[in-house]
Scaffold this motif. Structure first.
Motif, PDB file in Angstrom:
ATOM      1  N   ALA A  18     146.590  55.849  41.708  1.00  0.00           N
ATOM      2  CA  ALA A  18     147.105  56.218  40.234  1.00  0.00           C
ATOM      3  C   ALA A  18     145.870  56.641  39.591  1.00  0.00           C
ATOM      4  N   MET A  19     144.742  56.435  39.923  1.00  0.00           N
ATOM      5  CA  MET A  19     143.624  56.964  39.173  1.00  0.00           C
ATOM      6  C   MET A  19     143.347  58.583  39.644  1.00  0.00           C
ATOM      7  N   ASN A  20     143.527  58.719  40.826  1.00  0.00           N
ATOM      8  CA  ASN A  20     143.763  60.094  41.170  1.00  0.00           C
ATOM      9  C   ASN A  20     144.828  61.022  40.670  1.00  0.00           C
ATOM     10  N   LEU A  21     145.930  60.223  40.519  1.00  0.00           N
ATOM     11  CA  LEU A  21     147.071  60.845  39.863  1.00  0.00           C
ATOM     12  C   LEU A  21     146.732  61.305  38.459  1.00  0.00           C
ATOM     13  N   ALA A  22     146.263  60.395  37.556  1.00  0.00           N
ATOM     14  CA  ALA A  22     145.704  60.601  36.243  1.00  0.00           C
ATOM     15  C   ALA A  22     144.731  61.824  36.256  1.00  0.00           C
ATOM     16  N   GLU A  23     143.900  61.868  36.921  1.00  0.00           N
ATOM     17  CA  GLU A  23     142.737  62.867  37.110  1.00  0.00           C
ATOM     18  C   GLU A  23     143.527  64.250  37.150  1.00  0.00           C
ATOM     19  N   ALA A  24     144.212  64.296  38.180  1.00  0.00           N
ATOM     20  CA  ALA A  24     145.029  65.312  38.563  1.00  0.00           C
ATOM     21  C   ALA A  24     145.930  66.081  37.451  1.00  0.00           C
ATOM     22  N   CYS A  25     146.472  65.161  36.559  1.00  0.00           N
ATOM     23  CA  CYS A  25     147.493  65.350  35.441  1.00  0.00           C
ATOM     24  C   CYS A  25     146.492  65.776  34.331  1.00  0.00           C
ATOM     25  N   TYR A  26     145.297  65.397  34.066  1.00  0.00           N
ATOM     26  CA  TYR A  26     144.277  65.913  33.308  1.00  0.00           C
ATOM     27  C   TYR A  26     143.826  67.212  33.586  1.00  0.00           C
ATOM     28  N   ARG A  27     143.628  67.333  34.734  1.00  0.00           N
ATOM     29  CA  ARG A  27     143.110  68.831  35.101  1.00  0.00           C
ATOM     30  C   ARG A  27     144.217  69.742  35.043  1.00  0.00           C
ATOM     31  N   THR A  28     145.567  69.586  35.302  1.00  0.00           N
ATOM     32  CA  THR A  28     146.487  70.379  35.148  1.00  0.00           C
ATOM     33  C   THR A  28     146.868  70.653  33.673  1.00  0.00           C
ATOM     34  N   THR A  29     146.948  69.777  32.882  1.00  0.00           N
ATOM     35  CA  THR A  29     147.272  69.945  31.578  1.00  0.00           C
ATOM     36  C   THR A  29     145.925  70.529  30.837  1.00  0.00           C
ATOM     37  N   LYS A  30     144.938  70.859  31.404  1.00  0.00           N
ATOM     38  CA  LYS A  30     143.742  71.602  30.734  1.00  0.00           C
ATOM     39  C   LYS A  30     144.394  73.044  30.557  1.00  0.00           C
ATOM     40  N   ALA A  31     145.196  73.556  31.616  1.00  0.00           N
ATOM     41  CA  ALA A  31     145.632  74.698  31.488  1.00  0.00           C
ATOM     42  C   ALA A  31     146.671  75.033  30.797  1.00  0.00           C
ATOM     43  N   PHE A  32     147.243  74.106  30.114  1.00  0.00           N
ATOM     44  CA  PHE A  32     148.569  74.231  29.385  1.00  0.00           C
ATOM     45  C   PHE A  32     148.303  74.970  27.974  1.00  0.00           C
ATOM     46  N   PRO A  33     149.145  75.581  27.270  1.00  0.00           N
ATOM     47  CA  PRO A  33     148.590  76.417  26.077  1.00  0.00           C
ATOM     48  C   PRO A  33     148.414  75.311  25.194  1.00  0.00           C
ATOM     49  N   LYS A  34     147.566  75.771  24.289  1.00  0.00           N
ATOM     50  CA  LYS A  34     147.004  75.097  23.134  1.00  0.00           C
ATOM     51  C   LYS A  34     148.026  74.475  22.141  1.00  0.00           C
ATOM     52  N   GLU A  35     149.188  75.101  22.074  1.00  0.00           N
ATOM     53  CA  GLU A  35     150.001  74.631  20.944  1.00  0.00           C
ATOM     54  C   GLU A  35     150.768  73.255  21.567  1.00  0.00           C
ATOM     55  N   GLU A  36     150.559  73.059  23.104  1.00  0.00           N
ATOM     56  CA  GLU A  36     151.059  71.850  23.620  1.00  0.00           C
ATOM     57  C   GLU A  36     150.085  70.647  23.517  1.00  0.00           C
ATOM     58  N   LEU A  37     148.823  70.798  23.105  1.00  0.00           N
ATOM     59  CA  LEU A  37     148.021  69.674  23.013  1.00  0.00           C
ATOM     60  C   LEU A  37     148.594  68.582  22.578  1.00  0.00           C
ATOM     61  N   THR A  41     150.885  67.898  26.677  1.00  0.00           N
ATOM     62  CA  THR A  41     149.956  67.509  27.128  1.00  0.00           C
ATOM     63  C   THR A  41     149.506  66.039  27.059  1.00  0.00           C
ATOM     64  N   SER A  42     149.545  65.667  25.766  1.00  0.00           N
ATOM     65  CA  SER A  42     149.198  64.375  25.369  1.00  0.00           C
ATOM     66  C   SER A  42     150.206  63.518  26.137  1.00  0.00           C
ATOM     67  N   GLN A  43     151.513  63.854  26.292  1.00  0.00           N
ATOM     68  CA  GLN A  43     152.411  62.902  26.478  1.00  0.00           C
ATOM     69  C   GLN A  43     152.170  62.646  28.225  1.00  0.00           C
TER      70      GLN A  43
END
Length: 123
Positions: A18-37, A41-43
């Motif tokens: 679950a920690m690995n999954l959370a880390e992967a989600c953080y890394r993935t959402t870093k590339a999301f458009p800024k307007e999704e912050l 992204t936060s969801q």
């Protein structure tokens, strides 16, 4: 195969994954458009972090019933995360392969969570 001694929630494979999954989600959402912050992204990040946090919190509870309840909350957060990921895929916030990889990882965490819940319920 020998039993692994569990001395902490950190020793639980489900918490580690679950920690690995959370880390992967953080890394993935870093590339999301800024307007999704403050949107997707936060969801995604909030739901992803909630999974290992609830596993850990449940582990720290005094009785098995409370522990199981927190594992069900973690399972709910996992389903919420999967839904956010599917929406992110539908609105093309990132490529399909990236989301599919996270969904596969999520399903794996779900299987581990269910196995732990069943083991605790059958004690």
């Amino acid at each position: 195969m020998g039993e692994t001694l569990i001395q902490s929630y950190r020793d639980l494979r489900v918490w580690q994954e679950a920690m690995n999954l959370a880390e992967a989600c953080y890394r993935t959402t870093k590339a999301f458009p800024k307007e999704e912050l403050y949107g997707m992204t936060s969801q995604i990040r909030r739901a992803a972090v909630s999974i290992p946090a609830n596993i850990a919190e449940g582990y720290g509870r005094k009785n098995r019933g409370e522990y199981i309840q927190f594992l069900y909350i973690a399972q709910g957060s996992l389903k919420e995360l999967e839904t956010h990921l599917l929406i992110a895929q539908r609105v093309e916030l990132t490529c399909c392969q990236t989301i599919n990889s996270l969904l596969i990882h999520s399903e794996s965490v779900g299987r581990l969570l269910l196995a732990l819940i069943r083991a605790l319920e059958n004690k």
